[in-house]
Design an enzyme around this catalytic site. Structure first.
Site, short mmCIF file in Angstrom:
data_model
loop_
_atom_site.label_atom_id
_atom_site.label_comp_id
_atom_site.label_asym_id
_atom_site.label_seq_id
_atom_site.Cartn_x
_atom_site.Cartn_y
_atom_site.Cartn_z
N GLU A 191 0.83 -1.20 0.00
CA GLU A 191 0.00 0.00 0.00
C GLU A 191 0.87 1.25 0.00
OE1 GLU A 191 -3.78 1.34 2.54
OE2 GLU A 191 -3.33 -0.79 2.77
N SER A 273 6.14 -18.62 3.50
CA SER A 273 6.34 -19.89 4.18
C SER A 273 5.78 -20.98 3.28
CB SER A 273 5.62 -19.95 5.54
OG SER A 273 6.10 -18.97 6.42
N ASP A 351 -5.39 -8.90 3.83
CA ASP A 351 -5.36 -7.45 3.92
C ASP A 351 -6.07 -7.03 5.21
OD1 ASP A 351 -5.45 -4.75 3.65
OD2 ASP A 351 -6.08 -4.75 1.57
N ASP A 354 -5.32 -0.92 6.79
CA ASP A 354 -5.60 0.13 5.82
C ASP A 354 -4.94 1.42 6.28
OD1 ASP A 354 -7.05 -1.23 3.91
OD2 ASP A 354 -8.99 -0.81 4.84
#
Length: 847
Positions: A191, A273, A351, A354
């Site tokens: 982001e 991973s 996600d 923000d």
């Protein structure tokens, strides 16, 4: 006279050496005999093998965790002490002003305050376990100080002689979970990067650098499943299935998506991973096999500490019979198995954060057309050798204003694109962080419930409490079941896709009060394929009704693991054994090389470059440390990225070479005149072949300088080295301190976005930046046949025999036997320490 002087010098050297050896050894723990430990109520045994791995046996759960705290402190207290100072934003108390920037960021986010709030919300039983663990740590601290705790305290005293460790607290343990959540924080880096890229690129160009996940080539973890009747149905057909072999259609889709400007902007790559689990129907033992290797930065000591926790008799009051990988400073086992089930983790990459752009004016910010008062707090940061620093922490309803203390976030606020209707010329925005880890959760409860789960139902009940960091969890049990569960706090947004910073002055992008319900998160039990593979790839095909993320890993590792499983099954009568899984963990094949090498071999180059080009002629695309071809290809790849994209990107956001870049180059490789190929720093317009030819020539000269003139003598491992550095003092300017604490370099194979994921950043060089921090393969048919390896060793004490004794084995790809049953543990025992009850502790947790 000369003889006498020489003798005096020799005596002085012997005395100095003896003093250093004595100082170093003072911190080594007692591992045999008997010790009295205040607070214990019953006799506890600590049985260690030759690798220093302890297995603890106790009669009740509280004594078990007191002993775990004591043993963690024996081997790793410096590491624990530094970690709690990191998570509390108090590093400067130890190290002075050099760590002030980190402290300001952590204090602004308030990790410690969140941990203290969590302490009040977790189960009373969990609080008792945390308190018992703290009592064990403090019992050890009461016995020792200074150099007796670790060599690092002697070195620290040279700069900060006033420092003394404080007693351990339960909140110290909970705070460490915040640090892991930050390391695995998913797409917040991407982001940020997107916003920073707007300095030089259009939104359309930026979107081309973030292509969509290639579902047609790389399958997600689950091939089916959808939310039906407000519950996830793992057998429901996927809402949208893309056929195999649709690369052209996907490329076109990527170009179409790139034409749609996102609503806002920034981001970054999460830590990867690998984990996979195979049903007993496909194994030689008839029981499941489970493999896991989490990828984290190489550190000394390793972030993991191997340990077994065993109640001598399993009862409701003492339900633990578990072994695996622990975090020093946190009670319980994070990854491993008990006598009934095994589990592993990979980073989901969800996600869960923000960035909100805020219009701040004075002590207020705008929200829905009115000015709202900022939440303002004062933090005092103590700094060794200097006056205290006063930090003002400001927050909006969305979270702390991290742009107040971070230049990176401040730039993101200045560069984030906005919808046309919201743009204000020359406006700079403050940036607030909304992140699930800044909300109190019960993840600590999940650890203990996971450790004692007996079946799939209890495993899912534990997973339900695992809020942050959001992970992929795989499962196997001794009854033959395998499964997958996606846990975690997954926010529900009013709108937006989480890929760009969003305006905070409107309510369009708010998070809803409750996250996605657990019953609607993807899971699978005994899939018909007979296996499950997670490697940070997409969880489920498009059509799932909730946003997990738009920034998946691109699935090159997961697809390669799946292909290797199929290959091994085909070669061995549709069966695999544990060795096959260990072999797959070490796979070095570079899928990006398969794509790019044919284009490199077609080019006509000068004779000097041709000597290197010939290395690729019969290369099998694997990257063992001794490979000359791998050294040259990766150098060419690095130069290709810098020449193709680096010339157009800001210095803060250069191409790192990971699998996103595999996908970007795949999208333009058959377009020789694509604008990206042009080097904007030159007057002529370059094509693909111009850039590839130049990259090959520059790589040839680079490796000639770094290695040798003869390409046949190049080695990938000599270029791609791994250093094991002490996290704090290991970065000292003092060469002697570095010599005492650090180890390496180690020449390693593997590479970026390979199954053997020894990652490196193409923008910076070839040094290994992250690695499989441990590897394990659990055999549910015979738990004593399981294997494991740690990156370094059990001990955190420099020059102890177990400081880095596993590192060479790890480098060679070997794993150690993992004894679990008491009989196997006793057979492997090298040392046994008996902890006897000492004086009762005032205020100790009863038990």
């Amino acid at each position: 006279m000369l003889i006498a002087l020489t003798g005096l010098v020799l005596l002085a050297l012997i005395a100095a050496t003896s003093y250093v050896v004595w100082t170093v050894r003072r911190s080594f723990p007692q591992v045999d005999g008997t010790l009295s430990v205040p607070g214990l109520t019953t006799r506890v045994e600590v049985v260690r093998d030759k690798w220093g791995v302890p297995q603890i046996y106790a009669d009740n759960a509280l004594d078990l965790f007191r002993a775990q705290g004591y043993v963690h402190a024996q081997d790793r207290f410096w590491e624990m002490d530094v970690r709690r100072h990191v998570t509390a934003g108090r590093l400067s108390e130890m190290f002075g002003p050099s760590t002030l920037k980190v402290d300001k960021l952590i204090r602004t986010m308030g990790w410690r305050k969140i941990a203290e709030q969590e302490l009040e919300r977790i189960d009373p039983e969990t609080r008792r376990y945390l308190q018992a663990y703290a009592e064990g740590v403090n019992a050890y601290l009461d016995e020792r100080e200074g150099a007796e705790l670790g060599l690092e305290y002697t070195l620290l005293a040279m700069e900060n002689g006033d420092y003394r460790p404080e007693p351990w607290t339960p909140a110290d343990s909970l705070s460490w979970l915040k640090a892991m959540a930050w390391d695995l924080r998913a797409n917040v880096t991407q982001e940020i990067d997107r916003a920073l890229l707007t300095e030089k690129l259009s939104v359309d160009q930026i979107e081309q650098l973030y292509p969509p996940y290639p579902y047609g080539r790389h399958q997600p973890i689950l091939s089916r499943g959808d939310v039906r009747g407000k519950r996830f149905d793992p057998e429901a057909p996927a809402p949208l299935r893309l056929p195999v072999g649709v690369r052209k259609q996907l490329a076109e889709l990527s170009r179409e998506l790139a034409k749609i400007p996102p609503l806002l902007g920034p981001n970054g790559t999460g830590i990867g991973s690998n984990s996979w689990v195979v049903s007993g129907a496909l194994t030689t033992t008839g029981k499941p096999l489970l493999a896991n290797d989490p990828h984290l930065a190489p550190k000394l000591p390793s972030i993991w500490y191997q340990m077994g926790l065993h109640c001598r008799k399993i009862t409701g009051q003492c339900p633990f019979d578990v072994a695996g990988f622990t975090f020093s400073g946190v009670p319980g086992v994070i990854i491993g198995h008990n006598d009934k089930i095994a589990w592993g983790f990979t980073n989901l990459g969800a996600d869960v954060s923000d960035l909100f752009l805020e219009k701040v004016r004075g002590d207020t910010y705008e929200y829905k057309g009115r000015q709202v008062s900022l939440e303002i707090n004062q933090e005092i940061i103590k700094v060794a050798g200097q006056d205290d620093v006063l930090l003002t922490v400001r927050a909006t309803k969305h979270g702390p204003l991290i742009s107040d203390v971070s230049e990176e976030f401040r730039k993101a606020g200045a560069g984030a694109p906005l919808p046309e209707s919201m743009r204000e010329p020359r406006r700079e925005y403050a940036v607030a962080l909304s992140w699930t880890a800044l909300k109190p959760s019960r993840t600590a409860d999940a650890i203990f419930k996971l450790n004692t789960a007996r079946n799939w139902t209890e495993f899912r009940a534990a997973a339900k409490l695992f809020a942050v960091p959001a992970q992929n969890m795989i499962y196997a049990d001794t009854q033959g079941n395998i499964g997958y569960q996606m846990p975690g706090y997954l926010p529900l947004r009013n709108s937006g896709d989480g890929r760009w910073p969003v305006p905070g002055w409107v309510d369009s992008y708010e998070w809803k009060a409750a996250p996605v319900p657990f019953d609607q998160l993807p899971y699978a039990l005994n899939p018909k394929e007979g296996y499950l593979v997670t490697a940070n790839n997409a969880v489920i095909p498009p059509g799932y009704p909730y946003l997990i993320t738009e920034d998946w890993d691109y699935g090159y590792r997961s697809q390669r693991i799946t292909e290797l499983l199929h290959q091994r099954l085909k070669e061995n009568g549709n069966k695999v054994d544990a060795q096959a899984l260990r072999d797959i963990q070490l796979d070095n094949r570079n899928p990006n090389a398969e794509l790019l090498t044919p284009y490199l071999l077609r080019l006509r180059v000068d004779p000097f470059t041709r000597e290197a080009q010939e290395l690729l002629r019969h290369w099998d695309y694997t990257q063992p440390p001794e490979s000359a071809a791998a050294a040259y290809f990766n150098a060419v790849w690095r130069q290709t990225l810098l020449l193709t994209f680096g010339d157009q990107m800001p210095k803060e956001v250069q191409p790192d070479g990971g699998d996103r870049w595999f996908e970007v180059v795949r999208g333009i490789i058959d377009e020789p005149d694509n604008p990206w190929w042009d080097d904007v720093r030159t007057p002529r317009r370059e094509t693909r072949d111009d850039i590839l030819r130049k990259a090959m020539r520059k790589a040839r000269y680079e490796l000639t300088r770094k290695l040798t003139k003869d390409p046949e003598n190049w080695h990938w491992g000599r270029l791609h080295k791994m250093w094991l550095l002490n996290d704090t003092l290991g970065n000292s300017d003092d060469w002697l301190v570095k010599k005492l604490l650090n180890r390496g370099p180690y020449e390693v194979g593997g590479g970026e976005s390979l199954v053997n994921a020894t990652g490196w950043d193409a923008a910076k060089g070839y040094t290994t930046d992250w690695v499989p921090s441990m590897r394990m393969v659990v055999d549910l048919g015979n738990l004593d046949a399981s294997t494991w390896i740690n990156l370094t060793g059990a001990s955190g004490h420099a020059y102890h025999g177990n400081y880095v004794d596993q590192a060479e084995l790890w480098t060679r790809g070997e794993q150690l036997p993992w004894p679990f049953s008491e009989q196997a543990v006793r057979q492997a025992a090298e040392n046994t320490l008996v902890l006897e009850p000492g004086p009762p502790l005032e205020g100790a947790v009863p038990g």
